[in-house]
Design an enzyme around this catalytic site. Structure first.
Site, mmCIF file in Angstrom:
data_model
loop_
_atom_site.group_PDB
_atom_site.id
_atom_site.type_symbol
_atom_site.label_atom_id
_atom_site.label_comp_id
_atom_site.label_asym_id
_atom_site.label_seq_id
_atom_site.Cartn_x
_atom_site.Cartn_y
_atom_site.Cartn_z
ATOM 1 N N SER A 86 0.840 -1.191 0.000
ATOM 2 C CA SER A 86 0.000 0.000 0.000
ATOM 3 C C SER A 86 0.878 1.245 0.000
ATOM 4 O O SER A 86 1.711 1.401 -0.897
ATOM 5 C CB SER A 86 -0.961 -0.046 1.191
ATOM 6 O OG SER A 86 -1.946 0.949 1.085
ATOM 7 N N GLU A 133 -9.126 -5.046 -4.697
ATOM 8 C CA GLU A 133 -8.506 -4.119 -3.759
ATOM 9 C C GLU A 133 -9.516 -3.219 -3.053
ATOM 10 O O GLU A 133 -9.399 -2.930 -1.864
ATOM 11 C CB GLU A 133 -7.477 -3.242 -4.494
ATOM 12 C CG GLU A 133 -6.279 -3.995 -5.047
ATOM 13 C CD GLU A 133 -5.163 -4.173 -4.043
ATOM 14 O OE1 GLU A 133 -5.347 -3.805 -2.867
ATOM 15 O OE2 GLU A 133 -4.101 -4.696 -4.434
ATOM 16 N N HIS A 190 -7.509 -5.479 -0.293
ATOM 17 C CA HIS A 190 -6.314 -4.727 0.076
ATOM 18 C C HIS A 190 -5.758 -5.234 1.401
ATOM 19 O O HIS A 190 -6.455 -5.240 2.414
ATOM 20 C CB HIS A 190 -6.688 -3.250 0.185
ATOM 21 C CG HIS A 190 -5.527 -2.310 0.211
ATOM 22 N ND1 HIS A 190 -4.715 -2.119 -0.890
ATOM 23 C CD2 HIS A 190 -5.054 -1.500 1.194
ATOM 24 C CE1 HIS A 190 -3.799 -1.221 -0.589
ATOM 25 N NE2 HIS A 190 -3.971 -0.839 0.668
#
Length: 494
Positions: free
Chosen positions: A177, A291, A404
Site C-alpha cells: 500500500s 482491492e 487490500h
C-alpha cells in the site's frame, strides 16, 4: 554490535530478534521537519527486546499502544549472527496511507526462517512526515520527511546489517500500500540510488502522479493557519502540540499521493518510470484482485491516489456520475468506462463500482508500472487471488475476497492484528511458497522456486496468480481488468 553501541536481542523460534534500534535522532524540537540526523551512541549494552514507540497518528485498528514523536526505530529479524553469512536483506516499509501503522505490527520471524534478514522500519507520518511549507525549506527540501527517514534506515542497513548476518550489497526494499508507493518513490529517487538492489511493490502502484510543490505548499499554509500559526513561521509550527498536528492531518499538504519536492522526488513516479529515469533495479510488483472491497466498506474508494467519497448506494441513475467524480473524467469518458462494467454483471451496483475503481487504480496501475519497468529491468508481476484469505480489518465471515492487505497474513506474523485468524493447511502451503518466492527474489533477483516457475512480465504481460490450490500463470491480466479502456480514457501521468 552496531555503530551506536552494543545491543542484546532475543532468540525467537530459531531466529534472532533485535527490536527498537534507533536509526536516527529523535525528530523533535528544532529537528521537527528536518532531514533525519544521526542517532546518539550509548555506553554499555542496550536492551533490544522491546519495540520502540510508533510515530504519532490518529487512533485506528493498526495504531500501536505506545506513540511518541521520538519514533525513528527499526527492528531486525535474522537467521544468523555471523558477518560471513551474507544473507539477503529485506527492508519492509509498512503501509497505512502515510498516516498510520508501525514496523512493530510486522514480525519478520517467518521470513527470516525462510532465509532473509528482515528489517521493519518506522517513519514519520501525516503532517510530521509529509507537510510541505515554504518556511520549512530554508535548510533543505520541504515535505517528504517520511521518505527521508526511510532513506536514513537504508543507510543504517548499509553500515550495520553485516553484524546481523546480512549482505549490505544485496538489499531488497519491500512494502504494501503506502509502503509499496514508498518503494516506487525510492525506485525513482536519485537520492536513493545505491541503497538497494531490488524492489517488491505490493498494491503500491495506485498513485503515479504526485502533487506539484506549489500546490502542496498552498495546502501547507492553510494547515499552518488551522493549527494556530497564522504568521506562517517555522518557529510557530515547531511548537504546535503533536496532538494538534495529528488531529488536523486531513488539512495537511498531500500525504498520498505525495509531493514533487525537487529533492527526494524531482518528478512524478509515473513520469520517471515511463521515461526510464529510475534506479534500474529488479522489480516484483503486483496487486490483489479486489482491492477496493476494503475501502467501499466505509463508503469511499481509493482512486488515483486520493480518498474519494461516493454516493451510496450506487444506482443506475448515479453510476456514471460516481465514476466521473472518482476518476476525474468527463461524462463521456465515464459512460465509455461504464460500458465495460454493466450493472447486470455484478451482484450489486456498489460491487460493480468498487471493481471498476479497483481495476483503474490498483490493477491497471500495477500493469502500467510493470510495462514501463520491463522495458529496462527484469520485472515480475503477480496477482493475489486467494479469496479465502482472512480479512485483516474485520471479523471473520463479513466477506471472503482477496482485498487490500489480504496477502499480509501470508508473509508475516501479525502480532497486533485486530482480528487474528490462523491459516488452514492449504493457505499455509500458499504462504510458505510465497515467502520462499519473496526470499528467493531477494537472494537472486528471480522469485522462481523449485516448486513454482515464475515468468518475467516481458512483452507478454504474464503474471503469477497466487491462488489455491496452486499458483498459476495468467496471460490475460490486463484484459481481465480492462486496462486498455482505462489507458484510453484516463488522463496520462504528467
Amino acid at each position: 554490535m552496531t555503530g551506536g553501541g552494543v545491543v542484546r536481542g532475543a532468540s525467537v523460534d530459531g531466529t534472532y530478534s533485535f527490536r527498537g534500534l534507533p536509526f536516527a535522532a529523535a525528530p523533535t524540537g528544532n529537528l521537527r521537519w528536518r532531514a533525519p540526523q544521526p542517532a546518539a551512541s550509548w555506553r554499555g549494552v542496550r536492551d533490544a527486546t522491546a519495540y520502540g514507540p510508533g510515530c504519532p497518528q490518529a487512533p485506528s485498528v493498526v495504531t500501536p499502544a505506545q506513540l511518541s514523536e521520538d519514533c525513528l526505530f527499526l527492528n531486525v529479524s535474522t537467521p544468523a549472527l555471523r558477518a560471513v553469512a551474507k544473507k539477503p536483506v529485506v527492508v519492509w516499509i509498512h503501509g497505512g496511507g502515510l498516516t498510520a501503522d508501525t514496523g512493530a505490527n510486522y514480525d519478520g520471524t517467518k521470513l527470516a526462517k525462510a532465509g532473509a534478514v528482515v528489517v521493519t522500519v518506522n517513519y514519520r507520518l501525516g503532517a510530521l512526515g509529509f507537510l510541505a511549507h515554504p518556511a520549512l525549506a530554508s535548510r533543505g527540501a520541504a515535505g517528504n520527511y517520511g521518505l527521508m527517514d526511510q532513506q536514513a534506515a537504508l543507510r543504517w542497513v548499509q553500515r550495520n546489517i553485516a553484524q546481523f548476518g546480512g549482505d549490505p550489497h544485496n538489499v531488497t526494499i519491500a512494502g504494501e500500500s503506502a509502503g509499496g508507493l514508498s518503494v516506487l518513490a525510492h525506485v525513482t529517487s536519485r537520492s536513493s540510488k545505491g541503497l538497494f538492489q531490488r524492489a517488491i511493490v505490493e498494491s503500491g502502484a495506485f498513485a503515479l502522479e504526485q502533487e506539484p510543490l506549489a500546490k502542496a505548499e498552498t495546502s501547507g499554509k492553510e494547515f499552518a493557519t488551522k493549527v494556530g500559526c497564522a504568521d506562517q513561521s517555522a518557529e510557530c509550527l515547531r511548537n504546535v502540540p503533536v496532538q494538534t498536528l495529528v488531529d488536523n492531518v486531513d488539512s495537511a499538504s498531500a500525504t498520498i499521493p505525495g509531493v514533487v519536492d525537487g529533492a527526494v522526488l524531482k518528478e512524478s513516479i509515473g513520469t520517471a518510470l515511463a521515461a526510464g529515469r529510475f534506479n534500474h533495479v529488479t522489480i516484483l510488483n503486483g496487486s490483489n484482485h479486489d482491492e477496493e472491497a476494503l475501502f467501499t466498506l466505509g463508503g469511499r474508494v481509493v482512486s488515483r491516489g486520493y480518498n474519494v467519497p461516493y454516493t451510496t448506494p450506487v444506482t443506475a441513475a448515479n453510476y456514471e456520475t460516481n465514476i466521473a467524480t472518482a476518476l476525474r473524467v468527463s461524462p463521456t469518458q465515464a459512460a465509455t468506462i461504464a460500458a465495460d462494467y454493466p450493472l447486470t454483471a455484478y451482484p450489486t451496483p456498489d460491487k460493480a463500482f468498487g471493481t471498476l475503481i479497483g481495476d483503474a487504480t490498483f490493477a491497471c496501475g500495477a500493469a502500467q508500472v510493470n510495462t514501463w519497468a520491463a522495458r529496462r529491468v527484469p520485472t515480475y508481476g503477480y496477482e493475489f487471488n486467494d479469496d479465502t484469505a482472512p480479512f485483516l480489518f474485520a471479523p471473520p465471515g463479513l466477506f471472503s475476497v482477496a482485498t487490500h492487505g489480504s496477502e499480509m497474513w501470508y508473509l508475516f506474523d501479525l502480532p497486533n492484528a485486530p482480528f487474528p485468524a490462523p491459516l488452514n493447511a492449504e493457505q499455509t502451503a500458499l504462504a510458505d511458497s510465497m515467502r520462499a518466492a519473496w526470499v528467493n527474489f531477494a537472494k537472486t533477483g528471480n522469485p522462481s522456486t523449485h516448486a513454482v516457475s515464475w515468468p518475467r512480465y516481458g512483452h507478454t504481460g504474464k503474471v503469477l496468480s497466487l491462488e489455491l490450490p496452486a499458483a498459476q500463470v495468467s496471460t490475460d491480466f490486463a484484459a481481465r481488468h480492462h486496462c486498455t479502456t482505462f489507458a484510453q480514457n484516463l488522463d496520462k501521468v504528467k
